[in-house]
Design a protein around this motif. Structure first.
Motif, PDB file in Angstrom:
ATOM      1  N   SER A   1       0.826  -1.211   0.000  1.00  0.00           N
ATOM      2  CA  SER A   1       0.000   0.000   0.000  1.00  0.00           C
ATOM      3  C   SER A   1       0.855   1.254   0.000  1.00  0.00           C
ATOM      4  O   SER A   1       2.036   1.231   0.355  1.00  0.00           O
ATOM      5  N   PHE A   2       0.240   2.353  -0.395  1.00  0.00           N
ATOM      6  CA  PHE A   2       0.881   3.661  -0.312  1.00  0.00           C
ATOM      7  C   PHE A   2      -0.163   4.660   0.169  1.00  0.00           C
ATOM      8  O   PHE A   2      -1.210   4.833  -0.463  1.00  0.00           O
ATOM      9  N   HIS A   3       0.134   5.340   1.273  1.00  0.00           N
ATOM     10  CA  HIS A   3      -0.841   6.262   1.857  1.00  0.00           C
ATOM     11  C   HIS A   3      -0.314   7.675   2.052  1.00  0.00           C
ATOM     12  O   HIS A   3      -1.020   8.524   2.603  1.00  0.00           O
ATOM     13  N   GLY A   4       0.914   7.949   1.610  1.00  0.00           N
ATOM     14  CA  GLY A   4       1.438   9.301   1.713  1.00  0.00           C
ATOM     15  C   GLY A   4       2.831   9.334   2.297  1.00  0.00           C
ATOM     16  O   GLY A   4       3.440   8.293   2.571  1.00  0.00           O
ATOM     17  N   ARG A   5       3.348  10.573   2.514  1.00  0.00           N
ATOM     18  CA  ARG A   5       4.761  10.723   2.856  1.00  0.00           C
ATOM     19  C   ARG A   5       5.026  11.422   4.196  1.00  0.00           C
ATOM     20  O   ARG A   5       6.187  11.636   4.542  1.00  0.00           O
ATOM     21  N   THR A   6       4.000  11.814   4.928  1.00  0.00           N
ATOM     22  CA  THR A   6       4.264  12.287   6.288  1.00  0.00           C
ATOM     23  C   THR A   6       4.601  11.079   7.156  1.00  0.00           C
ATOM     24  O   THR A   6       4.351   9.928   6.762  1.00  0.00           O
TER      25      THR A   6
ATOM     26  N   GLY B   1       3.156   9.911   9.709  1.00  0.00           N
ATOM     27  CA  GLY B   1       1.969   9.119  10.015  1.00  0.00           C
ATOM     28  C   GLY B   1       1.531   8.271   8.839  1.00  0.00           C
ATOM     29  O   GLY B   1       1.215   7.082   8.986  1.00  0.00           O
ATOM     30  N   ALA B   2       1.531   8.860   7.658  1.00  0.00           N
ATOM     31  CA  ALA B   2       1.105   8.125   6.466  1.00  0.00           C
ATOM     32  C   ALA B   2       2.121   7.065   6.063  1.00  0.00           C
ATOM     33  O   ALA B   2       1.755   5.973   5.625  1.00  0.00           O
ATOM     34  N   VAL B   3       3.408   7.366   6.223  1.00  0.00           N
ATOM     35  CA  VAL B   3       4.436   6.373   5.912  1.00  0.00           C
ATOM     36  C   VAL B   3       4.340   5.191   6.866  1.00  0.00           C
ATOM     37  O   VAL B   3       4.546   4.036   6.468  1.00  0.00           O
ATOM     38  N   SER B   4       4.003   5.454   8.109  1.00  0.00           N
ATOM     39  CA  SER B   4       3.866   4.368   9.080  1.00  0.00           C
ATOM     40  C   SER B   4       2.747   3.410   8.692  1.00  0.00           C
ATOM     41  O   SER B   4       2.798   2.220   9.037  1.00  0.00           O
ATOM     42  N   ALA B   5       1.758   3.911   7.970  1.00  0.00           N
ATOM     43  CA  ALA B   5       0.664   3.064   7.494  1.00  0.00           C
ATOM     44  C   ALA B   5       0.936   2.468   6.126  1.00  0.00           C
ATOM     45  O   ALA B   5       0.201   1.587   5.679  1.00  0.00           O
ATOM     46  N   THR B   6       1.966   2.942   5.453  1.00  0.00           N
ATOM     47  CA  THR B   6       2.296   2.461   4.108  1.00  0.00           C
ATOM     48  C   THR B   6       2.984   1.105   4.185  1.00  0.00           C
ATOM     49  O   THR B   6       3.897   0.899   4.988  1.00  0.00           O
ATOM     50  N   GLY B   7       2.567   0.189   3.335  1.00  0.00           N
ATOM     51  CA  GLY B   7       3.075  -1.179   3.396  1.00  0.00           C
ATOM     52  C   GLY B   7       4.186  -1.484   2.428  1.00  0.00           C
ATOM     53  O   GLY B   7       4.214  -2.562   1.829  1.00  0.00           O
ATOM     54  N   GLN B   8       5.115  -0.541   2.245  1.00  0.00           N
ATOM     55  CA  GLN B   8       6.255  -0.755   1.351  1.00  0.00           C
ATOM     56  C   GLN B   8       7.549  -0.440   2.100  1.00  0.00           C
ATOM     57  O   GLN B   8       7.737   0.677   2.582  1.00  0.00           O
TER      58      GLN B   8
ATOM     59  N   GLN C   1      -4.296  -0.701  -5.598  1.00  0.00           N
ATOM     60  CA  GLN C   1      -3.015  -0.151  -5.165  1.00  0.00           C
ATOM     61  C   GLN C   1      -2.322   0.500  -6.360  1.00  0.00           C
ATOM     62  O   GLN C   1      -1.742  -0.172  -7.201  1.00  0.00           O
ATOM     63  N   GLY C   2      -2.421   1.824  -6.435  1.00  0.00           N
ATOM     64  CA  GLY C   2      -1.898   2.536  -7.588  1.00  0.00           C
ATOM     65  C   GLY C   2      -0.383   2.617  -7.595  1.00  0.00           C
ATOM     66  O   GLY C   2       0.279   2.025  -8.451  1.00  0.00           O
ATOM     67  N   GLU C   3       0.203   3.331  -6.641  1.00  0.00           N
ATOM     68  CA  GLU C   3       1.649   3.453  -6.555  1.00  0.00           C
ATOM     69  C   GLU C   3       2.286   2.096  -6.290  1.00  0.00           C
ATOM     70  O   GLU C   3       3.436   1.852  -6.654  1.00  0.00           O
ATOM     71  N   GLY C   4       1.530   1.200  -5.686  1.00  0.00           N
ATOM     72  CA  GLY C   4       2.028  -0.142  -5.386  1.00  0.00           C
ATOM     73  C   GLY C   4       2.116  -1.055  -6.585  1.00  0.00           C
ATOM     74  O   GLY C   4       2.457  -2.243  -6.432  1.00  0.00           O
ATOM     75  N   GLY C   5       1.805  -0.558  -7.778  1.00  0.00           N
ATOM     76  CA  GLY C   5       1.936  -1.365  -8.988  1.00  0.00           C
ATOM     77  C   GLY C   5       0.633  -1.670  -9.689  1.00  0.00           C
ATOM     78  O   GLY C   5       0.550  -2.612 -10.474  1.00  0.00           O
TER      79      GLY C   5
ATOM     80  N   ASN D   1       2.215   0.993  16.705  1.00  0.00           N
ATOM     81  CA  ASN D   1       0.821   0.555  16.597  1.00  0.00           C
ATOM     82  C   ASN D   1       0.329   0.481  15.160  1.00  0.00           C
ATOM     83  O   ASN D   1      -0.838   0.763  14.859  1.00  0.00           O
ATOM     84  N   HIS D   2       1.232   0.083  14.238  1.00  0.00           N
ATOM     85  CA  HIS D   2       0.854  -0.171  12.853  1.00  0.00           C
ATOM     86  C   HIS D   2       1.189  -1.614  12.500  1.00  0.00           C
ATOM     87  O   HIS D   2       2.288  -2.093  12.793  1.00  0.00           O
ATOM     88  N   VAL D   3       0.237  -2.288  11.872  1.00  0.00           N
ATOM     89  CA  VAL D   3       0.392  -3.688  11.484  1.00  0.00           C
ATOM     90  C   VAL D   3       0.084  -3.804   9.993  1.00  0.00           C
ATOM     91  O   VAL D   3      -0.913  -3.240   9.521  1.00  0.00           O
ATOM     92  N   THR D   4       0.920  -4.505   9.242  1.00  0.00           N
ATOM     93  CA  THR D   4       0.639  -4.711   7.816  1.00  0.00           C
ATOM     94  C   THR D   4       0.371  -6.184   7.540  1.00  0.00           C
ATOM     95  O   THR D   4       0.981  -7.070   8.148  1.00  0.00           O
ATOM     96  N   ILE D   5      -0.546  -6.412   6.607  1.00  0.00           N
ATOM     97  CA  ILE D   5      -0.951  -7.769   6.239  1.00  0.00           C
ATOM     98  C   ILE D   5      -0.979  -7.886   4.718  1.00  0.00           C
ATOM     99  O   ILE D   5      -0.968  -6.877   4.014  1.00  0.00           O
ATOM    100  N   PRO D   6      -1.041  -9.102   4.164  1.00  0.00           N
ATOM    101  CA  PRO D   6      -1.140  -9.257   2.716  1.00  0.00           C
ATOM    102  C   PRO D   6      -2.396  -8.581   2.153  1.00  0.00           C
ATOM    103  O   PRO D   6      -3.456  -8.585   2.785  1.00  0.00           O
ATOM    104  N   PHE D   7      -2.248  -7.999   0.984  1.00  0.00           N
ATOM    105  CA  PHE D   7      -3.368  -7.369   0.279  1.00  0.00           C
ATOM    106  C   PHE D   7      -4.260  -8.449  -0.318  1.00  0.00           C
ATOM    107  O   PHE D   7      -3.812  -9.529  -0.685  1.00  0.00           O
ATOM    108  N   ASN D   8      -5.558  -8.138  -0.402  1.00  0.00           N
ATOM    109  CA  ASN D   8      -6.530  -9.047  -1.013  1.00  0.00           C
ATOM    110  C   ASN D   8      -6.636 -10.364  -0.241  1.00  0.00           C
ATOM    111  O   ASN D   8      -6.766 -11.437  -0.830  1.00  0.00           O
TER     112      ASN D   8
END
Length: 406
Positions: A138-143, A145-152, A194-198, A165-172
């Motif tokens: 995922s991509f959610h931004g560059r601050t 906070g948003a980077v902490s939620a980004t899954g890359q 997922q746009g930026e994600g490919g 307190n951020h957890v990432t899981i497989p997409f779909n």
């Protein structure tokens, strides 16, 4: 001090602009519709739309007229968001016709990143919980906070320490979501594509399935439609399916056709759990931005942009799939929704050669994740313009991949 009109654009930017990008060796001076011109007068066909932002084309009279009219009235309110604004009220009224059901409260931002940051913050406040779940890729931004939620990892490793307190899981994979939901999960944030994600497209009922999980476990669902929203994928929003319960929706990019603007929306159920002062901002829907966004969204609705997007997208996807069959040794996959389309190459160097070849021939395309060409032109691109761009792309593919084949 007088403005120096003889500045060398590229050398000046190389010397003084922040060094965050690998720049293209071109200085764009003007645009019209899907075309742009560099300072020497060379014309390019733009299949990037400023990363999905110039949704109704460059230098659109719809936007310039809205800017001119509103700027002669007032650009920014006295006391900012503490005063009411007719321009803001008009945009709020317009948005209620296209937002997914239940989203009754809206706040305006300067960008999609700000919208994401706010949604995460307010989901924690309203739920009284801390953990945020997001998806790999995922991509959610560059601050921060948003980077902490980004899954890359490419983004996350640059900004340590990330927020906890951020957890990432497989997409779909709704089973993966079910496995991490516990009593301290505030929200799951996810992009419909997922746009930026490919340009990764999940199964058709993915959002519906994760929505049911979130409702069952009392977890807020944040849908990030910064890139897919405002008809980019065909419908106004991909989360508009009545079977999907959206708690927060983040928006930006195409909302104002290139004017920096964003928004997030949430339900009345959440609104009653928030208090004065929980969020704010100086440019919280200033009259100029609101007038431009109203003009852009109104144009899209009046001209049935969603149908045009689906037609143009179908044409492009059909062509790309034909070429995938022609060059299976080079092209790994073709996928997309509406006018958010990706062509994945097996070799990143081939993707870069295709990008360069298109540039040399007057077509601007974007490569994400190293090996995925992302095609997302203005939503009002005409059939002739789409054909012109695809002809350049095919010529380049023949030159790059045909040479390899031989």
């Amino acid at each position: 001090m007088r403005l120096n009109k003889n500045v060398n654009t590229i050398s000046t930017e190389d010397a003084h602009f922040a060094p965050f990008f690998n720049r293209m060796p071109v200085s764009i001076e003007k645009g019209q519709g899907v075309y742009v011109w560099d300072e020497s007068g060379k014309r390019y066909l733009d299949f990037t739309a400023g990363w999905g932002v110039t949704s109704i084309g460059h230098a659109s009279p719809v936007i310039s007229e809205a800017l001119a009219l509103q700027s002669k009235k007032i650009i920014h309110n006295p006391d900012s968001g503490l005063t009411y604004s007719p321009a803001r009220a008009r945009l709020l009224s317009l948005l209620k016709h296209i937002l997914p059901r239940g989203l009754t409260r809206i706040f305006f931002t300067n960008s999609g990143t700000e919208a994401v940051d706010a949604a995460i913050k307010l989901a924690r406040k309203a739920s009284g919980k801390l953990n945020i779940v997001s998806a790999h890729g995922s991509f959610h931004g560059r601050t921060i906070g948003a980077v902490s939620a980004t899954g890359q990892d490419t983004h996350r490793r640059r900004c340590k320490p990330l927020l906890p307190n951020h957890v990432t899981i497989p997409f779909n994979d709704e089973d993966a979501l079910a496995a991490v939901i516990d009593d301290d999960v505030a929200a799951f944030i996810v992009e419909p594509v997922q746009g930026e994600g490919g340009v990764r497209v999940p199964s058709e009922d993915y959002l519906e399935r994760v929505s049911k999980l979130c409702v069952w476990h009392g977890v807020y669902l944040i849908i990030d439609e910064v890139q897919t929203g405002f008809f980019r994928a065909g419908p106004a929003f991909m989360s508009s399916n009545p079977s999907i319960k959206v708690d927060f929706l983040t928006m930006a990019k195409g909302i104002a056709g290139g004017f920096p603007f964003g928004a997030f929306a949430f339900t009345e159920e959440i609104a009653v759990k928030l208090e004065k002062g929980d969020h704010g901002g100086t440019y919280c829907g200033n009259p100029l931005g609101c007038s431009v966004a109203s003009a852009v969204i109104g144009y899209m609705m009046d001209h049935d942009i969603g149908s045009k997007v689906e037609q143009a997208g179908s044409y492009i996807l059909t062509k790309l799939n034909e070429w995938r069959s022609e060059y299976p040794e080079a092209i790994a996959d073709v996928r997309g929704k509406g006018l958010l389309i990706g062509m994945e190459f097996k070799d990143a160097s081939v993707a870069q050669q295709v990008k360069q070849g298109c540039f040399d021939r007057g077509l601007l395309i974007n490569v994400t994740q190293g090996n995925v060409i992302r095609i997302f032109p203005a939503l009002n691109i005409t059939p002739d313009e789409a054909e012109e761009g695809m002809a350049i792309l095919k010529n380049t593919l023949d030159n790059v991949c045909g040479t390899e084949k031989r």
